[in-house]
Design an enzyme around this catalytic site. Structure first.
Site, mmCIF file in Angstrom:
data_model
loop_
_atom_site.group_PDB
_atom_site.id
_atom_site.type_symbol
_atom_site.label_atom_id
_atom_site.label_comp_id
_atom_site.label_asym_id
_atom_site.label_seq_id
_atom_site.Cartn_x
_atom_site.Cartn_y
_atom_site.Cartn_z
ATOM 1 N N HIS A 148 0.849 -1.200 0.000
ATOM 2 C CA HIS A 148 0.000 0.000 0.000
ATOM 3 C C HIS A 148 0.877 1.240 0.000
ATOM 4 O O HIS A 148 2.099 1.144 0.116
ATOM 5 C CB HIS A 148 -0.926 0.007 1.225
ATOM 6 C CG HIS A 148 -0.192 0.190 2.527
ATOM 7 N ND1 HIS A 148 0.223 -0.872 3.296
ATOM 8 C CD2 HIS A 148 0.245 1.301 3.161
ATOM 9 C CE1 HIS A 148 0.850 -0.418 4.367
ATOM 10 N NE2 HIS A 148 0.894 0.893 4.318
ATOM 11 N N HIS A 197 -6.189 -1.763 4.389
ATOM 12 C CA HIS A 197 -6.123 -0.605 3.492
ATOM 13 C C HIS A 197 -5.235 -0.932 2.295
ATOM 14 O O HIS A 197 -4.296 -1.723 2.388
ATOM 15 C CB HIS A 197 -5.626 0.651 4.205
ATOM 16 C CG HIS A 197 -4.230 0.566 4.757
ATOM 17 N ND1 HIS A 197 -3.769 -0.502 5.475
ATOM 18 C CD2 HIS A 197 -3.198 1.437 4.697
ATOM 19 C CE1 HIS A 197 -2.512 -0.278 5.837
ATOM 20 N NE2 HIS A 197 -2.145 0.876 5.371
ATOM 21 N N HIS A 211 4.884 7.429 2.391
ATOM 22 C CA HIS A 211 5.634 6.167 2.297
ATOM 23 C C HIS A 211 4.928 5.204 1.355
ATOM 24 O O HIS A 211 3.746 5.365 1.061
ATOM 25 C CB HIS A 211 5.793 5.498 3.671
ATOM 26 C CG HIS A 211 4.518 4.982 4.280
ATOM 27 N ND1 HIS A 211 3.760 5.696 5.184
ATOM 28 C CD2 HIS A 211 3.859 3.802 4.132
ATOM 29 C CE1 HIS A 211 2.711 4.976 5.549
ATOM 30 N NE2 HIS A 211 2.728 3.830 4.926
ATOM 31 N N HIS A 243 0.884 -0.367 14.728
ATOM 32 C CA HIS A 243 -0.003 0.779 14.547
ATOM 33 C C HIS A 243 -1.305 0.488 15.298
ATOM 34 O O HIS A 243 -1.845 -0.633 15.214
ATOM 35 C CB HIS A 243 -0.387 0.955 13.075
ATOM 36 C CG HIS A 243 0.689 1.475 12.180
ATOM 37 N ND1 HIS A 243 1.528 2.514 12.520
ATOM 38 C CD2 HIS A 243 1.034 1.126 10.919
ATOM 39 C CE1 HIS A 243 2.347 2.773 11.506
ATOM 40 N NE2 HIS A 243 2.077 1.938 10.527
ATOM 41 N N TYR A 252 9.094 1.865 9.850
ATOM 42 C CA TYR A 252 9.324 2.909 8.844
ATOM 43 C C TYR A 252 10.824 3.131 8.711
ATOM 44 O O TYR A 252 11.545 3.168 9.725
ATOM 45 C CB TYR A 252 8.708 4.245 9.270
ATOM 46 C CG TYR A 252 7.213 4.374 9.170
ATOM 47 C CD1 TYR A 252 6.459 3.672 8.249
ATOM 48 C CD2 TYR A 252 6.540 5.262 10.003
ATOM 49 C CE1 TYR A 252 5.094 3.837 8.165
ATOM 50 C CE2 TYR A 252 5.167 5.444 9.933
ATOM 51 C CZ TYR A 252 4.456 4.724 9.011
ATOM 52 O OH TYR A 252 3.103 4.898 8.931
ATOM 53 N N GLU A 262 8.065 1.295 4.191
ATOM 54 C CA GLU A 262 7.528 0.600 5.364
ATOM 55 C C GLU A 262 7.530 -0.895 5.091
ATOM 56 O O GLU A 262 7.306 -1.327 3.952
ATOM 57 C CB GLU A 262 6.086 1.059 5.635
ATOM 58 C CG GLU A 262 5.434 0.360 6.826
ATOM 59 C CD GLU A 262 3.966 0.740 7.027
ATOM 60 O OE1 GLU A 262 3.308 1.171 6.049
ATOM 61 O OE2 GLU A 262 3.463 0.599 8.150
HETATM 62 FE FE LIG Z 1 1.617 2.220 5.761
#
Ligand SMILES: [Fe+2]
Length: 304
Positions: A148, A197, A211, A243, A252, A262
């Site tokens: 992503h 996501h 990112h 997260h 990261y 990431e």
């Molecule tokens: Fe991300």
């Protein structure tokens, strides 16, 4: 749904040789083509010709491609993007190496997106017949695939609306400035399938890259990857943590040009009927770095 996944990120780098060292030896991507200042890579578990393109001459993102299921999807999305008010142009086969016909539009946050249906498939080393679970010649992190991206721009409401109304994405999580009615939208995480996501947008200067992320299988792989980053003296931005937003496990770090990458694992399964999670900025620390509940200073200030 017609949009299957983020198929490629085309980024700029300041030094091609340094960037090549990072993406081929540290991330462990496979080079599939090289031409005048541009290198094409794929992860070991990706069948299509490439998922990452780096081009010498700057930093940040040039464009992002999403692959759709059918040619009819392309025509349908072209119409719906036009109805939405976006400027759409046709993209011819060959404009992108090994990529077929498609459409291109500029999103309200200044990013260039391309939709395409065909990319030459080069396959994977383990094949599709009684395959082994991974190739034996993996290098570095050995990232299997692109996952992503998080892109920065001022009009988060506008780009979220476009992705929902014209492209059939749906939001999994949203970050609002405050809990008050009508509070500004600071960030949104959108899915086009069943991942937590496929793309996210953050409020900030137009056209910037926050990112792009590579999928890893689990937390063990995220921490092993972080060890490899340290071995290579890769600048770390957020050491391994979870997260709160999406529940994903993450690290990261920066490529040699300052583009943030990431490694990402986990997250929950998403379905269109799963209610969207809402966050407020006073809890950004918990959302970003669940255990320390602190906002890494670079998160809202360093983009490329
Ligand atoms: Fe991300």
């Amino acid at each position: 749904m017609g949009v299957m996944r983020m198929g490629y990120v085309h980024a700029k780098v300041t030094d091609l040789a340094e960037a090549d060292q990072h993406y081929s030896q540290v991330m462990g991507l496979y080079e599939t083509a090289r031409e005048d200042g541009t290198i094409y890579y794929k992860g070991w578990d990706e069948f299509d010709h490439h998922s990452v393109v780096i081009e010498e001459g700057g930093v940040g993102v040039v464009k992002v491609g999403f692959k759709v299921r059918t040619l009819e999807d392309l025509a349908q999305y072209e119409t719906r993007l036009q109805q939405f008010g976006a400027t759409v142009e046709r993209m011819s086969a060959g404009e992108n190496l090994k990529v077929g016909d498609g459409i291109r539009f500029i999103a309200p946050n200044g990013h260039v997106f391309e939709l395409y249906h065909e990319m030459e498939q080069v396959g994977v080393e383990v094949g599709t017949h009684c395959p082994d679970s991974f190739p034996m010649d993996l290098r570095g992190i050995g990232a299997p695939n692109l996952d992503h991206g998080l892109f920065v721009g001022d009009d988060v409401e506008g780009v979220e609306k476009l992705f929902i109304e014209a492209l059939d994405f749906y939001p999994s999580e949203r970050m609002l400035a405050t809990g008050d009615d009508g509070a500004p939208l600071i960030a949104t995480w959108l899915s086009c399938g069943n991942k937590s996501h496929d793309i996210a947008f953050l409020k900030g200067p137009d056209g910037k890259l926050h990112h792009f992320a590579f999928y890893l299988k689990d937390w063990n792989h995220v921490t092993a990857a972080a060890d490899i980053l340290v071995h290579h003296d890769t600048p770390m931005d957020l050491p391994p943590t979870r997260h709160g937003i999406t529940r994903g496990e993450t690290t990261y770090f920066f490529d040699p040009s300052g583009n943030r990458n990431e490694t990402f694992a986990g997250g929950y399964l998403m379905y269109p009927d799963r209610p969207c999670v809402e966050w407020t900025m006073d809890q950004l620390g918990k959302g970003l770095d669940y255990y320390r509940r602190e906002v890494t200073p670079t998160f809202l200030t360093v983009y490329s």
